[in-house]
Write an enzyme that holds these catalytic residues in place. Structure first.
Site, PDB file in Angstrom:
ATOM      1  CB  CYS A  98    -118.899 -13.770   5.196  1.00 21.94           C
ATOM      2  SG  CYS A  98    -118.938 -12.449   4.170  1.00 21.94           S
ATOM      3  CB  CYS A 438     -93.246 -12.843  -8.645  1.00 20.87           C
ATOM      4  SG  CYS A 438     -91.791 -13.318  -9.354  1.00 20.87           S
ATOM      5  CB  CYS A 441     -89.131 -13.308  -9.045  1.00 25.14           C
ATOM      6  SG  CYS A 441     -90.266 -12.595  -9.934  1.00 25.14           S
TER       7      CYS A 441
END
Ligand SMILES: *[C@@H]1O[C@H](CO)[C@@H](O)[C@H](O)[C@H]1NC(C)=O
Ligand SMILES: *[C@@H]1O[C@H](CO)[C@@H](O)[C@H](O)[C@H]1NC(C)=O
Length: 530
Positions: A98, A438, A441
């Site tokens: 990280c 999206c 869509c």
């Protein structure tokens, strides 16, 4: 009140998303290196090499390495003992891969070193949550990096800032030293060298209810260093401006508005409000370090996006404007070249590719956003800020240019034409709300095309679509894509949501049903009118 739905949460999420995206990108670059110390060493080497803005003298780097040794490494065997055996333990949960952990770790170590010098009763510890998942989960470490303060074995979340100085300030507040007492002129001068922003209290005696409230405020606040003295001479060094109040409380910052004195009664909440209103400089320079603090203020905010050179020229006039709205509006500068910080905001205005200086504003209570379109003179910025303060600015809604819909089976609606084409139209409208990213869509788009062909020739039904990523309207509040809405011709105030996962046939049946209901309703209306 109408407003584009732009809750602060949304801005915040957008920003966090973009930030984490950039982190992800950098993570993949260093994925192979799973040794956190290696990462830190790398950072230091870079800094020493003078490649970055803060070349660190090697003695300091040595100090840092030493400081890392002050931080206890937790593991399966020593964790419980460490938590149970110490009144105060600050635990950093990290993962080796990280990057944000890697950035925090040297600051954490530096804070450990300072606190060690200050003889703080706190133990600082870190845990590699990937290597010791069970220990980490027992400590309730869920993300990286996580900071938790254990007081007699019970944890509380860390709420301070992320520079080493801010860690030290927060920790001391929560571990029995909320206020630093300055006992001599030398101590005062020394303190001034190290701190550019602090709250100072001058009391005849360190007792009584005023003093108690001052200490309570110091303990509750998360990021401001409090100091106290009972000597007017010492106070004079820390706060050279007028100190006629007794007891006296003031805030000191490193900028033109250096001194602000507190005029109210000594009550914890009032003191905290005063500090909140005054802790930011006239103009705050947004950075990754202070961004969380800036985003979490609940004040009206004016942002200037510009290149650093350009902003240097603007700074003084901008400070003059800021002074007039002090404690009412927060003024923030964002380097337009810093994509991580600037882009999430500019995207909200559809201006992500802009390189020109921009002035925007946000009202975090209503969620409205505003744009100062042109003529960025100090006088215009002041007028804009006054409009924001009075709540009379027209909110900004994104819109593409008005398209030519001639001959189109499906009307393309944009922010600017939503009112005319959808709300004011007397026809039944089926509106497809989509975005470029999206997932489903495209499937829905194809269905809508099919349906528009199926219903072609039906005079009272119009098919339309709008790209919600670049078009907004206060009456179009959708946050799920794709969405299909049926707007009955006679009443546009309550569109009906159509299922996007049905077959085209089922949709056609449903649309027919609504059209019939609508026709019946219209008949009623006509009859009622007769
Ligand atoms: C922690 O426990 C010790 C021993 O019971 C007690 O004296 C001390 O006040 C406690 N500390 C806090 C901050 O509650
Ligand atoms: C439109 O529908 C809403 C809710 O169904 C209703 O409250 C409102 O009165 C309707 N308006 C008209 C003009 O029929």
């Amino acid at each position: 009140m109408s407003s584009s739905k732009l809750p602060p949460r949304f801005v915040y999420i957008a920003i966090v998303l973009l930030l984490s995206l950039s982190f992800l990108i950098s993570v993949t670059a260093i994925e192979d290196s799973d040794d956190i110390e290696e990462l830190i060493a790398l950072d230091e080497a870079e800094e020493e090499g003078g490649g970055t803005h803060h070349p660190r003298p090697s003695s300091e780097a040595e100090m840092l390495t030493k400081a890392q040794r002050i931080v206890l490494e937790l593991n399966n065997d020593n964790t419980q003992r460490a938590i149970d055996g110490n009144e105060y333990v600050l635990v950093l949960g990290y993962a080796p891969w990280c990057v944000r952990s890697a950035e925090l770790m040297p600051r954490f170590a530096e804070a450990a070193s300072f606190l060690n010098e200050l003889k703080s009763p706190l133990l600082m510890a870190k845990i590699d949550a990937e290597r010791y998942p069970k220990v980490a989960s027992n400590l309730e470490i869920k993300g990286y990096p996580t900071l938790l303060l254990f007081v007699n074995g019970t944890s509380q979340p860390y709420t301070g800032g992320f520079s080493s100085e801010e860690i030290v300030i927060w920790v001391r507040k929560k571990t029995g030293t909320p206020v630093v007492r300055i006992n001599s002129i030398d101590e005062a001068n020394d303190f001034l060298k190290k701190h550019s922003m602090f709250a100072v209290g001058l009391f005849d005696k360190f007792e009584g209810s005023d003093y108690d409230e001052f200490v309570k405020a110091a303990t509750t606040d998360n990021d401001i260093q409090f100091v106290e003295t009972n000597s007017p001479q010492i106070a004079n060094i820390l706060y050279t401006d007028d100190k006629s109040n007794n007891p006296f409380l003031g805030i000191v910052k490193s900028e033109p508005e250096r001194y602000t004195s507190y005029e109210g009664a000594f009550e914890k909440d009032k003191i905290l409000q005063f500090l909140n209103d005054n802790k930011f400089p006239l103009v705050t320079f947004l950075s990754e370090l202070n961004s969380v603090k800036v985003y979490s203020t609940d004040k009206l905010q004016v942002y200037v996006f510009a290149e650093a050179d350009e902003f240097r020229k603007l700074l003084e006039p901008f400070q003059d404007v800021a002074r007039k709205f002090k404690s009412k509006i927060m003024f923030v500068f964002v380097d337009i070249k810093d994509d991580n910080l600037a882009k999430p905001f500019l995207t909200l205005f559809g201006l992500e590719d802009s390189e020109d200086t921009l002035v925007t504003a946000f009202d975090y209570k209503t969620g409205a956003k505003y744009l100062l379109e042109s003529d960025l003179t100090p006088a215009r910025i002041e007028e804009f800020s006054l409009g924001l303060f009075k709540g009379i600015l027209p909110p900004f809604y994104k819109s593409q240019a008005i398209p030519d819909n001639k001959g189109a089976d499906i009307l393309t609606v944009v922010g600017k034409t939503f009112e005319d084409l959808v709300l004011s139209s007397s026809k039944n409208i089926i509106l497809e709300i989509h975005t470029p990213w999206c997932l489903n869509c495209e499937t829905t788009s194809k269905q809508v095309e099919k349906l528009s062909k199926h219903f072609k020739g039906l005079d009272n039904l119009v098919f339309a679509k709008i790209d919600a990523s670049v078009n907004e309207h206060p009456k179009l509040q959708v946050d799920d894509y794709p969405t299909l809405l049926f707007y009955p011709g006679a009443n546009k105030s309550n569109p009906i949501k159509l299922p996007t996962k049905s077959s085209s046939k089922d949709l056609a049946i449903l649309i027919n049903k609504y059209l019939k209901e609508e026709a019946r309703d219209e008949e009623h209306v006509v009859k009622d009118e007769l």
